[in-house]
Design a protein around this motif. Structure first.
Motif, PDB file in Angstrom:
ATOM      1  N   ALA A 229       1.029  -1.037   0.024  1.00 55.69           N
ATOM      2  CA  ALA A 229       0.079   0.041  -0.099  1.00 55.69           C
ATOM      3  C   ALA A 229       0.900   1.121  -0.162  1.00 55.69           C
ATOM      4  O   ALA A 229       0.611   2.134  -0.621  1.00 55.69           O
ATOM      5  CB  ALA A 229      -0.970   0.068   1.192  1.00 55.69           C
ATOM      6  N   GLY A 230       1.898   1.271   0.673  1.00 52.64           N
ATOM      7  CA  GLY A 230       2.909   2.370   0.939  1.00 52.64           C
ATOM      8  C   GLY A 230       3.513   2.551  -0.564  1.00 52.64           C
ATOM      9  O   GLY A 230       3.359   3.569  -0.842  1.00 52.64           O
ATOM     10  N   ALA A 231       3.943   1.477  -1.420  1.00 55.23           N
ATOM     11  CA  ALA A 231       4.492   1.578  -2.434  1.00 55.23           C
ATOM     12  C   ALA A 231       3.412   2.513  -3.676  1.00 55.23           C
ATOM     13  O   ALA A 231       3.852   3.222  -4.264  1.00 55.23           O
ATOM     14  CB  ALA A 231       5.217   0.271  -2.910  1.00 55.23           C
ATOM     15  N   ALA A 232       2.216   1.763  -3.346  1.00 54.88           N
ATOM     16  CA  ALA A 232       1.122   2.442  -4.297  1.00 54.88           C
ATOM     17  C   ALA A 232       0.974   3.916  -3.971  1.00 54.88           C
ATOM     18  O   ALA A 232       0.523   4.811  -4.912  1.00 54.88           O
ATOM     19  CB  ALA A 232       0.082   1.500  -4.069  1.00 54.88           C
ATOM     20  N   THR A 325      -4.571  11.034  -1.999  1.00 57.79           N
ATOM     21  CA  THR A 325      -3.773  10.775  -2.983  1.00 57.79           C
ATOM     22  C   THR A 325      -3.540   9.354  -3.392  1.00 57.79           C
ATOM     23  O   THR A 325      -2.799   9.254  -4.418  1.00 57.79           O
ATOM     24  CB  THR A 325      -2.317  11.361  -2.598  1.00 57.79           C
ATOM     25  OG1 THR A 325      -1.870  11.033  -1.414  1.00 57.79           O
ATOM     26  CG2 THR A 325      -2.698  12.912  -2.433  1.00 57.79           C
ATOM     27  N   SER A 326      -3.895   8.346  -2.567  1.00 58.65           N
ATOM     28  CA  SER A 326      -3.796   7.001  -2.937  1.00 58.65           C
ATOM     29  C   SER A 326      -5.466   6.338  -2.758  1.00 58.65           C
ATOM     30  O   SER A 326      -5.849   6.628  -2.159  1.00 58.65           O
ATOM     31  CB  SER A 326      -2.822   6.172  -1.920  1.00 58.65           C
ATOM     32  OG  SER A 326      -2.709   5.084  -2.434  1.00 58.65           O
ATOM     33  N   SER A 327      -5.715   5.532  -3.625  1.00 59.74           N
ATOM     34  CA  SER A 327      -6.985   4.675  -3.890  1.00 59.74           C
ATOM     35  C   SER A 327      -6.726   3.403  -3.020  1.00 59.74           C
ATOM     36  O   SER A 327      -7.930   2.574  -2.666  1.00 59.74           O
ATOM     37  CB  SER A 327      -7.220   4.517  -5.324  1.00 59.74           C
ATOM     38  OG  SER A 327      -6.311   3.493  -5.758  1.00 59.74           O
ATOM     39  N   VAL A 328      -5.618   3.022  -2.475  1.00 58.23           N
ATOM     40  CA  VAL A 328      -5.338   1.948  -1.692  1.00 58.23           C
ATOM     41  C   VAL A 328      -5.748   2.213  -0.211  1.00 58.23           C
ATOM     42  O   VAL A 328      -5.004   3.071   0.316  1.00 58.23           O
ATOM     43  CB  VAL A 328      -4.082   1.429  -1.917  1.00 58.23           C
ATOM     44  CG1 VAL A 328      -4.026  -0.036  -1.062  1.00 58.23           C
ATOM     45  CG2 VAL A 328      -3.925   0.804  -3.307  1.00 58.23           C
TER      46      VAL A 328
END
Length: 549
Positions: A229-232, A325-328
């Motif tokens: 999730a952090g990478a995404a 800023t992230s959809s995860v």
């Protein structure tokens, strides 16, 4: 140093003396300075938000601390020349002029501190409330406080109540509170450091996989899911390295944490021995150096056991989901608080709770800084008759300016509601809290640079007159260096060519908010100056005198 005296028939000030007393020692001021650049609250909070920057946190931390050291020289010098309650306001109004001093200091020490309350509250819920509730078995309540806007607002109300209680007890009692919190917090930090030093990444991963489902209801495989999730979400920040440009690009973020060793400068009218330049410098610079060393140690230990890869990805997953800023979604449903992660290294619930409670003392000892310094600036402005006289009244038992405290509390609750529900995009304005105060600091720094030349009698009679660098006054040399640093920060925030900070000219909400604060301060100054003139008081003459404590 000879004290500048008022004429016997002067009615310039509200009364002949402030009514405040020198109840703090330099040691108390040192502890206050250490709490003001609080590693556990401000440091870990802003480190976690720097996940997308490319400058190494360690070099960023060290380079910023070098520049901020010159800030401590500037402020230790100003205090030694004029140790007065109100700090920046008194120095700027007496050296640069009343209008400049009032607008810069009132905006920087009164209005913008309303925005700090929801930030203190966010840290309170993540560092104290959420982990404590989770550890005693109230998972749903823990997640409600940690994840919901109403949870943040309720926390803000609690913060205002706690801080008001602390400050209302008076400086002497607050000094005792912060001493207990400081030494208790150090014990907690030593325990956390020890857990991280004597364990391995494998032990941490096993502890996280065991404890997170029990306490927070997470699903198995949370370690790997968090990294993914952090990478995404775009986790990039390295521990070390980074180009020169990347490091200086990260500095305007990290100063949210370490720009404040001078936070107690507005209180030095109530500190014994405040005319001693060396002791003032030791108090502020010592806090900066010790905190920087602790931060370096903490980051290395996080890297050793939690691992930098997991830590930064956990931060990116949390903030990316929160900011949109992230959809995860973040697999770890709470802010990745390193002390809580370290507590997962032991399965003993009592030890875990003890760690969190001891580390919570860093928040409680620091909490008063959100209002305490500000009340003295408001008080000083009232004492100069630029606010209603009632504001300068102090409680005869605790010597606390109670009305000044209320002028902090009530607007803070309103701003906290706007922040909690992100009305007018308030959550994007986090770094405004630093920008506006940096403008105030720039005003005092300019005052420091010109002090030896604009007020030679005052300067030459002070204990700092003997300190020179190649024949130039030390206060002026340090002021030029620190002033240049502040100008760089302001350029980076406002122009923001690489779009890193989101509070500059491209954020309309931020600019309108900042402009509204400065305009409000300006109109208050013009209004009270005009009113006082009608009743026979010349505010310009007030600012030619130095108030007696």
């Amino acid at each position: 140093m000879p004290r500048q005296k008022l004429q016997s028939d002067s009615n310039l000030f509200v009364r002949k003396a402030t009514g405040l007393v020198r109840s703090w020692s330099v040691m108390d001021a040192f502890i206050y300075a250490t709490f003001s650049i609080n590693l556990v609250t401000l440091g870990l909070y802003i480190f976690s938000q720097m996940f997308y920057l490319k400058g190494g946190l360690l070099p960023t931390l060290i380079v910023s601390a070098i520049f901020i050291f010159f800030e401590t020289i500037v402020y230790a010098s100003l205090i030694a020349v004029m140790p007065r309650s109100g700090g920046d306001y008194v120095w700027q109004s007496r050296i640069l002029g009343g209008g400049i001093g009032f607008v810069l200091s009132i905006t920087g020490w009164w209005f913008i501190l309303w925005l700090w309350v929801p930030l203190y509250s966010d840290m309170f819920r993540h560092i104290v409330i959420t982990p404590t509730l989770a550890l005693i078995g109230f998972k749903d309540a823990a997640l409600w406080f940690g994840q919901t806007p109403l949870g943040l607002f309720v926390t803000a109300v609690l913060v205002c109540a706690i801080v008001s209680a602390f400050i209302s007890m008076g400086m002497k009692t607050y000094a005792r509170i912060q001493r207990y919190c400081f030494f208790g917090g150090l014990i907690g930090l030593i325990i956390v450091f020890s857990l991280l030093a004597f364990n391995s990444p494998e032990t941490f991963k096993a502890g996280l996989e065991h404890e997170a489902p029990r306490l927070l209801g997470t699903t198995p495989g949370i370690y790997d899911a968090t990294i993914a999730a952090g990478a995404a979400a775009g986790a990039e920040a390295p521990l070390t390295g980074g180009s020169f440009a990347a490091i200086f690009g990260a500095i305007p973020f990290i100063v949210f944490f370490n720009l404040w060793p001078n936070w107690g400068s507005t209180l030095y009218g109530e500190v014994r021995g405040a005319t001693d330049f060396r002791r003032n410098l030791w108090g502020m610079a010592g806090a900066l150096i010790i905190t920087t060393i602790l931060a370096i140690s903490f980051l290395f230990l996080i890297n050793k056991t939690i691992t930098w890869n997991f830590y930064m990805n956990a931060n990116a997953a949390w903030w990316g989901a929160l900011w949109g800023t992230s959809s995860v979604p973040a697999p770890l449903p709470v802010w990745p608080y390193p002390a809580l992660l370290a507590a997962f290294l032991t399965p003993n619930r009592i030890i875990q709770l003890g760690i969190i409670l001891l580390m919570s003392l860093w928040w409680f000892g620091w909490a008063g800084t959100v209002f305490l310094s500000s009340t003295r600036v408001i008080f000083a402005a009232s004492f100069d008759r630029l606010l209603p006289e009632k504001v300068s009244e102090v409680n005869p038992r605790t010597h606390t300016p109670v009305i000044a405290l209320l002028l902090m509390v009530i607007p803070s609750i309103i701003i906290s509601a706007l922040f909690a529900w992100n009305v007018f995009n308030f959550q994007s304005m986090t770094l405004d809290s630093t920008l506006v105060i940096a403008v105030t600091y720039l005003g005092s720094t300019i005052a420091a640079i010109i002090l030896p030349y604009s007020k030679p009698d005052l300067y030459n009679a002070s204990p700092i007159a003997k300190f020179k660098i190649f024949g130039f006054p030390l206060i002026s040399v340090a002021g030029v260096i620190f002033g240049g640093f502040l100008i760089y920060l302001l350029y980076a925030w406002l122009i923001d060519p690489n779009r890193l900070y989101n509070i500059g000219l491209m954020n309309t909400s931020s600019i309108i908010f900042i402009a509204a604060l400065y305009l409000t301060a300006f109109f208050i100054y013009i209004g009270f100056k005009s009113y006082r003139k009608k009743v026979g008081i010349d505010i310009d003459k007030v600012h030619q005198e130095i108030p007696v404590e």
